[in-house]
Design an enzyme around this catalytic site. Structure first.
Site, PDB file in Angstrom:
ATOM      1  N   HIS A 101      44.543  35.198  43.708  1.00  0.00           N
ATOM      2  CA  HIS A 101      46.055  35.354  43.362  1.00  0.00           C
ATOM      3  C   HIS A 101      46.660  36.773  43.083  1.00  0.00           C
ATOM      4  O   HIS A 101      45.709  37.729  42.861  1.00  0.00           O
ATOM      5  CB  HIS A 101      45.756  34.554  41.708  1.00  0.00           C
ATOM      6  CG  HIS A 101      45.176  35.483  40.709  1.00  0.00           C
ATOM      7  ND1 HIS A 101      45.526  36.477  39.977  1.00  0.00           N
ATOM      8  CD2 HIS A 101      43.744  35.328  40.255  1.00  0.00           C
ATOM      9  CE1 HIS A 101      44.740  36.818  39.328  1.00  0.00           C
ATOM     10  NE2 HIS A 101      43.545  36.106  39.270  1.00  0.00           N
TER      11      HIS A 101
ATOM     12  N   ASP B 199      41.148  42.402  38.696  1.00  0.00           N
ATOM     13  CA  ASP B 199      41.464  40.905  38.647  1.00  0.00           C
ATOM     14  C   ASP B 199      43.031  40.938  38.964  1.00  0.00           C
ATOM     15  O   ASP B 199      43.633  41.075  38.024  1.00  0.00           O
ATOM     16  CB  ASP B 199      41.363  40.296  37.092  1.00  0.00           C
ATOM     17  CG  ASP B 199      41.633  38.883  37.059  1.00  0.00           C
ATOM     18  OD1 ASP B 199      41.906  38.414  38.097  1.00  0.00           O
ATOM     19  OD2 ASP B 199      41.550  38.393  35.881  1.00  0.00           O
TER      20      ASP B 199
ATOM     21  N   GLU C 209      48.177  32.179  38.562  1.00  0.00           N
ATOM     22  CA  GLU C 209      46.969  31.996  38.288  1.00  0.00           C
ATOM     23  C   GLU C 209      46.707  32.143  36.808  1.00  0.00           C
ATOM     24  O   GLU C 209      46.023  31.347  36.277  1.00  0.00           O
ATOM     25  CB  GLU C 209      46.170  32.587  38.995  1.00  0.00           C
ATOM     26  CG  GLU C 209      44.677  32.218  39.123  1.00  0.00           C
ATOM     27  CD  GLU C 209      43.800  32.579  37.992  1.00  0.00           C
ATOM     28  OE1 GLU C 209      42.971  32.113  37.501  1.00  0.00           O
ATOM     29  OE2 GLU C 209      44.365  33.503  37.221  1.00  0.00           O
ATOM     30  N   GLU C 210      47.330  33.227  36.416  1.00  0.00           N
ATOM     31  CA  GLU C 210      46.986  33.819  34.960  1.00  0.00           C
ATOM     32  C   GLU C 210      47.590  32.706  33.827  1.00  0.00           C
ATOM     33  O   GLU C 210      47.124  32.820  32.695  1.00  0.00           O
ATOM     34  CB  GLU C 210      47.312  34.899  34.691  1.00  0.00           C
ATOM     35  CG  GLU C 210      46.806  36.319  35.502  1.00  0.00           C
ATOM     36  CD  GLU C 210      45.219  36.451  35.104  1.00  0.00           C
ATOM     37  OE1 GLU C 210      44.721  35.875  34.186  1.00  0.00           O
ATOM     38  OE2 GLU C 210      44.669  37.186  35.403  1.00  0.00           O
TER      39      GLU C 210
ATOM     40  N   ASP D  75      37.932  35.230  43.141  1.00  0.00           N
ATOM     41  CA  ASP D  75      38.507  36.051  41.856  1.00  0.00           C
ATOM     42  C   ASP D  75      37.382  36.476  41.370  1.00  0.00           C
ATOM     43  O   ASP D  75      36.275  36.444  41.658  1.00  0.00           O
ATOM     44  CB  ASP D  75      38.991  34.925  41.006  1.00  0.00           C
ATOM     45  CG  ASP D  75      40.066  35.178  39.852  1.00  0.00           C
ATOM     46  OD1 ASP D  75      40.237  36.395  39.535  1.00  0.00           O
ATOM     47  OD2 ASP D  75      41.162  34.136  39.636  1.00  0.00           O
TER      48      ASP D  75
ATOM     49  N   HIS E  70      39.974  41.266  32.013  1.00  0.00           N
ATOM     50  CA  HIS E  70      40.961  41.435  31.261  1.00  0.00           C
ATOM     51  C   HIS E  70      41.644  42.072  30.067  1.00  0.00           C
ATOM     52  O   HIS E  70      42.277  42.616  29.445  1.00  0.00           O
ATOM     53  CB  HIS E  70      41.402  39.820  30.458  1.00  0.00           C
ATOM     54  CG  HIS E  70      41.823  38.870  31.337  1.00  0.00           C
ATOM     55  ND1 HIS E  70      42.218  37.699  30.854  1.00  0.00           N
ATOM     56  CD2 HIS E  70      41.899  38.702  32.831  1.00  0.00           C
ATOM     57  CE1 HIS E  70      42.706  36.773  32.015  1.00  0.00           C
ATOM     58  NE2 HIS E  70      42.488  37.522  33.024  1.00  0.00           N
TER      59      HIS E  70
HETATM   60 ZN   LIG Z   1      41.780  36.351  38.072  1.00  0.00          ZN
END
Ligand SMILES: [Zn+2]
Length: 344
Positions: free
Chosen positions: A69, A186, A220-221, A240, A320
């Site tokens: 992603h 990410d 995706e998020e 990922d 994150h």
């Molecule tokens: Zn991710």
């Protein structure tokens, strides 16, 4: 066949420098096209702007997908305060305490950009009793613009409106011994792995075993990146980040194959083949369950697509937030992608 880590790192930096909060594909699409074109590949899109690079296989009877992603966490402008600060709404699973003090860029729909920083409403213990204890969330964290504005009219005069995107500065750092520290490893590390694998195949004149589609999605998020899958794809492997937590066998130096995410076990035989590919190619690897986690592969299943789903990626600490990974884990991820592409 070797993965060029110099190339991979350069591409990763370029991708990190390109803001792409959830659904904001405008700046990333030309960069994907440019990197692909340098390697001799073409990019196509579906109506959700998922980018696809399709490589014909030695056996064209089957088509598989390696997806990474392209979207990141971010914010949108939801309102303008009387003092000229911006009220925000998060895009994706942001930990607000983690982004306090971070530099941001506001992207207006008119094409202007303005920098600012994320501040808590009670931003200083010198001025507020509860600066240390106030809960940080969408209602207490604002954007303080780096502009001489004192009120909402001043902000509107800049061209900033409700619904403008806000991207967060990634702050890339690479240490001498290979640790990468920044936001949005990410999933820009996985995107960079995709291009490094495409480069290795192009330069060596090697075709993948089956038709292989490299996909880059933009939702995706928020749980929708892999929800649309082209009909001919029968295996969907999401690349990922791998979660490092209390039960993890993985590490920042290794690639982790995901056996189960928050909602489903991944396909049994495909996962076993990935484990076999990791063994065969001598990758440093682990198998783990990712607890509060989803991927484009799981989203492909939830979208009703008739595919086998699997996922793997580099171990990432503090996901994150300001994340940390290691070049070895990223290289192991690219090597496993290449092993799967070449031998299935
Ligand atoms: Zn991710």
């Amino acid at each position: 066949m070797k993965i060029s880590m110099t190339y991979l790192t350069d591409v990763m930096k370029r991708l990190l420098d390109t803001p792409s909060p959830v659904g904001y594909y405008e700046k990333m699409k030309p960069v994907i096209e440019d990197i692909a074109s340098d390697l001799g590949y073409e990019v196509t899109y579906d109506n959700r702007d998922t980018a696809y690079i399709t490589v014909a296989g030695r056996d064209t009877s089957k088509t598989v997908c390696l997806s990474a992603h392209a979207d990141t966490l971010g914010f949108m402008v939801r309102g303008i305060n009387k003092d000229g600060t911006l009220r925000i709404r998060a895009l994706g699973g942001i930990n607000h305490a983690n982004v306090e003090g971070e530099n941001v860029t506001v992207h207006t729909r008119g094409g202007k950009t303005y920098t600012g920083m994320l501040v808590c409403e009670h931003h200083s213990a010198h001025a507020f009793d509860d600066a240390k204890t106030m809960v940080r969330d969408d209602n207490t964290v604002f954007v303080l613009l780096d502009e001489f504005v004192k009120d909402a009219d001043g902000v509107r005069a800049l061209g900033i409106r409700h619904g403008d995107y806000i991207s967060i500065e990634p702050r890339f750092t690479l240490t001498d011994n290979g640790f990468i520290k920044c936001r949005f490893i990410d999933n820009k590390a996985a995107m960079a792995c995709s291009f490094a694998v495409l480069k290795a195949m192009a330069e060596n004149g090697v075709k993948p075993k089956y038709n292989t589609v490299f996909a880059f999605s933009f939702y995706e998020e928020i749980g929708f990146g892999g929800i649309v899958v082209p009909n001919d794809i029968s295996e969907y492997v999401a690349i990922d980040i791998a979660i490092l937590g209390p039960d993890s066998d993985g590490s920042e130096q290794a690639v982790t194959i995901c056996a189960k995410d928050a909602s489903m076990p991944y396909d049994y035989s495909l996962t076993n083949r990935l484990i076999a590919a990791a063994e065969r190619s001598g990758c440093d690897y682990a198998v783990d369950l990712f607890y509060r986690y989803g991927s484009d592969a799981g989203q492909a299943i939830k979208g009703g697509n008739n595919v086998r789903a699997a996922a793997f990626g580099m171990g990432v600490y503090s996901s994150h937030g300001v994340e940390r990974a290691h070049l070895d884990g990223i290289e192991n991820t690219a090597r496993l992608m290449l092993a799967y592409a070449l031998e299935g």
